[in-house]
Design an enzyme around this catalytic site. Structure first.
Site, PDB file in Angstrom:
ATOM      1  N   ALA A  91       0.803  -1.239   0.000  1.00 13.69           N
ATOM      2  CA  ALA A  91       0.000   0.000   0.000  1.00 13.69           C
ATOM      3  C   ALA A  91       0.832   1.283   0.000  1.00 13.69           C
ATOM      4  CB  ALA A  91      -1.016   0.035   1.143  1.00 13.69           C
ATOM      5  N   ALA A  92       2.147   1.167  -0.182  1.00  9.39           N
ATOM      6  CA  ALA A  92       2.952   2.397  -0.300  1.00  9.39           C
ATOM      7  C   ALA A  92       2.507   3.170  -1.540  1.00  9.39           C
ATOM      8  CB  ALA A  92       4.433   2.051  -0.389  1.00  9.39           C
ATOM      9  N   GLY A  93       2.321   2.435  -2.641  1.00  8.12           N
ATOM     10  CA  GLY A  93       1.863   3.078  -3.881  1.00  8.12           C
ATOM     11  C   GLY A  93       0.466   3.669  -3.707  1.00  8.12           C
ATOM     12  N   ASP A  94      -0.389   2.975  -2.989  1.00  2.93           N
ATOM     13  CA  ASP A  94      -1.760   3.470  -2.776  1.00  2.93           C
ATOM     14  C   ASP A  94      -1.736   4.747  -1.938  1.00  2.93           C
ATOM     15  OD1 ASP A  94      -2.634   1.238  -4.149  1.00  2.93           O
ATOM     16  OD2 ASP A  94      -2.843   0.054  -2.322  1.00  2.93           O
TER      17      ASP A  94
HETATM   18  O1  RIB Z   1      -1.672  -2.275  -3.196  1.00  5.54           O
HETATM   19  C1  RIB Z   1      -1.855  -3.140  -2.123  1.00  5.54           C
HETATM   20  C2  RIB Z   1      -3.137  -3.883  -2.271  1.00  5.54           C
HETATM   21  O2  RIB Z   1      -3.063  -4.738  -3.401  1.00  5.54           O
HETATM   22  C3  RIB Z   1      -3.485  -4.803  -1.126  1.00  5.54           C
HETATM   23  O3  RIB Z   1      -4.197  -4.166  -0.107  1.00  5.54           O
HETATM   24  C4  RIB Z   1      -4.240  -5.945  -1.794  1.00  5.54           C
HETATM   25  O4  RIB Z   1      -5.581  -6.006  -1.434  1.00  5.54           O
HETATM   26  C5  RIB Z   1      -4.069  -5.707  -3.288  1.00  5.54           C
HETATM   27  O5  RIB Z   1      -5.185  -5.186  -3.855  1.00  5.54           O
END
Ligand code: RIB
Length: 299
Positions: A249-252
């Protein structure tokens, strides 16, 4: 109506930390199992919310235990749940995640209801999309749905940011509608054929993506930071040095943060600097949504 609309996946992450990744066919012993909120779309929407953005999240989850937990989680985040659709026929999305000692992860997603977020569903939320300032998209829902949402937003003059993850080929038509694309190293390689191991390699990939019609290109490079290209000049933003525990989730976090900063009127470079700091904090903690920082932590 919200300034930022995020359309995308919502998953439950089933996470195990292990000393290393198993080889094919191998069984290894890991740490205790964790069940955590995730999904690229959901993580980005939560990042926007925690960082002070005005967000509307459109997603599809099942009517199962995972779906119930997910909706409860959005309520706890203070998010509007009226745009979280409940699918009676598909299970909720699940991601199986292994994290190694270096903080690297490997992820397999069982998309379930995410794969059934249709153009018709998007139509039912059309007003919200058209009234937004930014639309933030990723690729864990059907490409047809991504393209349809982009078309609605483009016609309404909404700025579209695409995080092309997981990596997939993209049409020139979609690329030409984008205000910004935010691939990482491997995604930019897949999209352009350039080798992106250095800043120079990232510059070549950015030129290629801009030539296909994207207005602004931001390539995230992990420990090398990020590169921006607006068609005129490159800027290299250094990474914030931290001890990496888990990169999930760093990218998110980066994408949610960049969108918030842009919506506050910051420049491209200032927005990427803000997002780089947010992403750095997220890698110091395990898990996807649980690792996303709040605004006050960055300031
Ligand atoms: O980017 C991380 C995410 O990728 C995770 O939370 C997982 O659910 C996938 O979708």
């Amino acid at each position: 109506m919200s300034k930022i609309v995020v359309i995308g996946s919502s998953n439950t992450d089933l996470v195990v930390a292990a000393p290393r990744m198993p080889e094919p066919g191998e069984t290894i012993m890991g740490m205790d199992f964790m069940m955590l909120a995730g999904g690229k779309g959901a993580n980005q929407a939560v990042a926007v919310k925690r960082l002070g953005g005005d967000v509307c999240f459109i997603a599809n989850v099942g009517r199962d235990m995972f779906g119930d937990r997910t909706v409860e989680n959005y309520k706890n985040e203070g998010m509007d749940i009226s745009t979280i659709l409940r699918d009676p026929e598909a299970p909720s999305g699940v991601a199986l995640i292994t994290v190694d000692e270096g903080g690297e992860n490997s992820i397999v997603v069982a998309p379930g209801a995410n794969n059934r977020l249709t153009c018709k569903d998007i139509d039912s939320q059309r007003e919200k999309i058209e009234a937004a300032e930014y639309l933030l998209l990723q690729l864990e829902i059907p490409m047809e749905t991504v393209e349809y949402a982009a078309e609605i937003a483009h016609r309404a003059g909404v700025k579209i940011i695409l995080n092309p993850a997981p990596a997939a080929a993209l049409s020139d038509e979609l690329l030409s509608k984008l205000y910004m694309i935010t691939p990482n190293r491997t995604e930019s390689q897949l999209l352009t054929g350039a080798t992106v191991n250095t800043i120079e390699g990232a510059e070549n990939a950015a030129i290629a993506l801009h030539a296909r019609g994207v207005k602004n290109v931001v390539i995230t490079l992990g420990s090398l930071g990020a590169l921006t290209f607006d068609g005129k000049k490159f800027e290299h933003i250094a990474a914030t040095p931290v001890k990496t525990v888990d990169t999930t989730a760093a990218g998110d976090t980066f994408n949610g943060a960049v969108c918030v900063a842009l919506s506050e009127g910051r420049s491209l470079v200032e927005s990427v600097q803000f997002a780089t700091r947010a992403a750095a904090l997220s890698v110091t903690r395990i898990g996807a949504q649980v690792s996303i920082p709040y605004r006050k932590e960055i300031e």
